[in-house]
Write a protein that holds these residues in place. Sequence first.
Motif, PDB file in Angstrom:
ATOM      1  N   TYR A 135     -43.778  11.823  11.004  1.00 35.15           N
ATOM      2  CA  TYR A 135     -43.956  10.886  12.121  1.00 35.15           C
ATOM      3  C   TYR A 135     -43.298   9.544  11.806  1.00 35.15           C
ATOM      4  CZ  TYR A 135     -46.004   7.967  15.685  1.00 35.15           C
ATOM      5  OH  TYR A 135     -46.156   7.089  16.732  1.00 35.15           O
ATOM      6  N   TYR A 194     -40.090   7.578  13.893  1.00 33.09           N
ATOM      7  CA  TYR A 194     -40.430   6.445  14.759  1.00 33.09           C
ATOM      8  C   TYR A 194     -40.365   5.149  13.956  1.00 33.09           C
ATOM      9  CZ  TYR A 194     -41.840  10.109  17.883  1.00 33.09           C
ATOM     10  OH  TYR A 194     -41.837  11.226  18.678  1.00 33.09           O
ATOM     11  N   ASP A 233     -34.225   6.174  13.211  1.00 29.28           N
ATOM     12  CA  ASP A 233     -35.061   7.311  13.621  1.00 29.28           C
ATOM     13  C   ASP A 233     -34.303   8.615  13.367  1.00 29.28           C
ATOM     14  OD1 ASP A 233     -36.899   5.475  14.595  1.00 29.28           O
ATOM     15  OD2 ASP A 233     -36.493   5.894  16.708  1.00 29.28           O
TER      16      ASP A 233
END
Length: 87
Positions: A14, A18, A25
């Motif tokens: 994750y 992000y 990213d």
Amino acid sequence: MTLNIDQLKKKIIYRSNYRGTKEMDKLLGAFTKKYIDELNNEDLADLEKLLDIDDANLYNFFNGLVTDFKFKDNKINLLYKNFKYSE
């Protein structure tokens, strides 16, 4: 709170996807996706530390430019530095 290995991997995935800038990213997401299942606990801890570094320094390190941060010599940083990104 202690995370198990699967929770830690999910957290790392994750965080790598992000970052705040689309370029990082993609770069860190691709890097993490490639290596996440090959890493041991120590490597995962080092990857977590890598993700704590700001995008500008990570970008500069990846591209061989001057950084404001002293990168340690470890497996993760070497893999990241030599990672060949392609979309």
